[in-house]
Design a protein around this motif. Structure first.
Motif, PDB file in Angstrom:
ATOM      1  N   LYS A   1      12.579  60.881  22.512  1.00 24.08           N
ATOM      2  CA  LYS A   1      11.508  60.121  21.881  1.00 24.08           C
ATOM      3  C   LYS A   1      10.449  59.840  22.948  1.00 24.08           C
ATOM      4  O   LYS A   1      10.743  59.229  23.970  1.00 24.08           O
ATOM      5  N   PRO A   2       9.207  60.297  22.751  1.00 19.95           N
ATOM      6  CA  PRO A   2       8.168  60.038  23.755  1.00 19.95           C
ATOM      7  C   PRO A   2       7.844  58.553  23.814  1.00 19.95           C
ATOM      8  O   PRO A   2       7.913  57.861  22.799  1.00 19.95           O
ATOM      9  N   PRO A   3       7.489  58.045  25.001  1.00 20.53           N
ATOM     10  CA  PRO A   3       7.165  56.621  25.121  1.00 20.53           C
ATOM     11  C   PRO A   3       5.886  56.292  24.352  1.00 20.53           C
ATOM     12  O   PRO A   3       4.994  57.119  24.225  1.00 20.53           O
ATOM     13  N   GLN A   4       5.805  55.071  23.852  1.00 15.41           N
ATOM     14  CA  GLN A   4       4.637  54.622  23.102  1.00 15.41           C
ATOM     15  C   GLN A   4       3.449  54.434  24.051  1.00 15.41           C
ATOM     16  O   GLN A   4       3.596  53.903  25.142  1.00 15.41           O
ATOM     17  N   VAL A   5       2.287  54.867  23.627  1.00 12.73           N
ATOM     18  CA  VAL A   5       1.080  54.753  24.444  1.00 12.73           C
ATOM     19  C   VAL A   5       0.431  53.402  24.166  1.00 12.73           C
ATOM     20  O   VAL A   5       0.202  53.037  23.013  1.00 12.73           O
ATOM     21  N   LYS A   6       0.120  52.682  25.243  1.00  9.34           N
ATOM     22  CA  LYS A   6      -0.522  51.371  25.124  1.00  9.34           C
ATOM     23  C   LYS A   6      -1.970  51.484  25.588  1.00  9.34           C
ATOM     24  O   LYS A   6      -2.324  52.395  26.334  1.00  9.34           O
ATOM     25  N   ALA A   7      -2.790  50.568  25.168  1.00  4.60           N
ATOM     26  CA  ALA A   7      -4.201  50.578  25.569  1.00  4.60           C
ATOM     27  C   ALA A   7      -4.355  50.267  27.055  1.00  4.60           C
ATOM     28  O   ALA A   7      -5.307  50.696  27.701  1.00  4.60           O
ATOM     29  N   SER A   8      -3.415  49.534  27.625  1.00  2.24           N
ATOM     30  CA  SER A   8      -3.538  49.133  29.028  1.00  2.24           C
ATOM     31  C   SER A   8      -2.967  50.187  29.989  1.00  2.24           C
ATOM     32  O   SER A   8      -3.008  49.989  31.198  1.00  2.24           O
TER      33      SER A   8
ATOM     34  N   GLU B   1      -5.533  51.634  32.666  1.00  2.00           N
ATOM     35  CA  GLU B   1      -6.277  50.673  33.485  1.00  2.00           C
ATOM     36  C   GLU B   1      -6.571  51.178  34.894  1.00  2.00           C
ATOM     37  O   GLU B   1      -7.698  51.135  35.342  1.00  2.00           O
ATOM     38  N   GLY B   2      -5.613  51.625  35.608  1.00  2.00           N
ATOM     39  CA  GLY B   2      -5.822  52.019  36.998  1.00  2.00           C
ATOM     40  C   GLY B   2      -6.332  53.443  37.152  1.00  2.00           C
ATOM     41  O   GLY B   2      -6.723  53.843  38.241  1.00  2.00           O
ATOM     42  N   HIS B   3      -6.362  54.203  36.084  1.00  2.00           N
ATOM     43  CA  HIS B   3      -6.701  55.626  36.192  1.00  2.00           C
ATOM     44  C   HIS B   3      -8.108  55.961  35.727  1.00  2.00           C
ATOM     45  O   HIS B   3      -8.610  57.034  36.024  1.00  2.00           O
TER      46      HIS B   3
END
Length: 126
Positions: A53-60, A63-65
């Motif tokens: 199961k791929p990890p859920q993508v968050k809006a944060s 941030e650093g990229h």
């Protein structure tokens, strides 16, 4: 004798053709009897792929990229400082007309560089 030879050769050809057709019709498709053995590595790999199961993508996450976009300042025109003084200098210029001189001397004589020399008429003979 020739007739016997032709008849014998026909019989031979017919016999050979029958043997070949009998041989072809006797061929059968051989089915392998070996049972398919399970491939343990492939089964494990497929099981892991199905359970991933791929990890859920968050809006944060970005941030650093990613850098914030800022519109750059408009560059200053290099001519803006002297516009008023250049306009006054342009307005105070004296208009130059062709054929007149500004110094009061005689007008320059124009030379015609594309002057054609008259052609000598060749005597015509009849």
């Amino acid at each position: 004798m020739l007739a016997q030879y032709i008849r014998a050769s026909r019989q031979t050809l017919v016999r050979v053709a029958r043997q070949r057709s009998a041989f072809v019709s006797r061929r059968t498709f051989i089915i392998p009897t070996a049972v398919r053995q399970a491939d343990l590595v492939q089964d494990m790999y497929l099981r892991e792929l199905k359970s991933y199961k791929p990890p859920q993508v968050k809006a944060s996450d970005a941030e650093g990229h990613v850098q914030k976009f800022a519109i750059p300042n408009a560059p200053a025109s290099p001519e803006e400082g002297d516009i008023a003084s250049e306009l006054k200098a342009y307005e105070s210029q004296q208009v130059e007309l062709e054929g007149t001189s500004t110094e009061g001397t005689t007008a320059r004589v124009e030379e015609d560089w594309f002057e054609e020399e008259p052609e000598d008429e060749a005597p015509t003979t009849h």
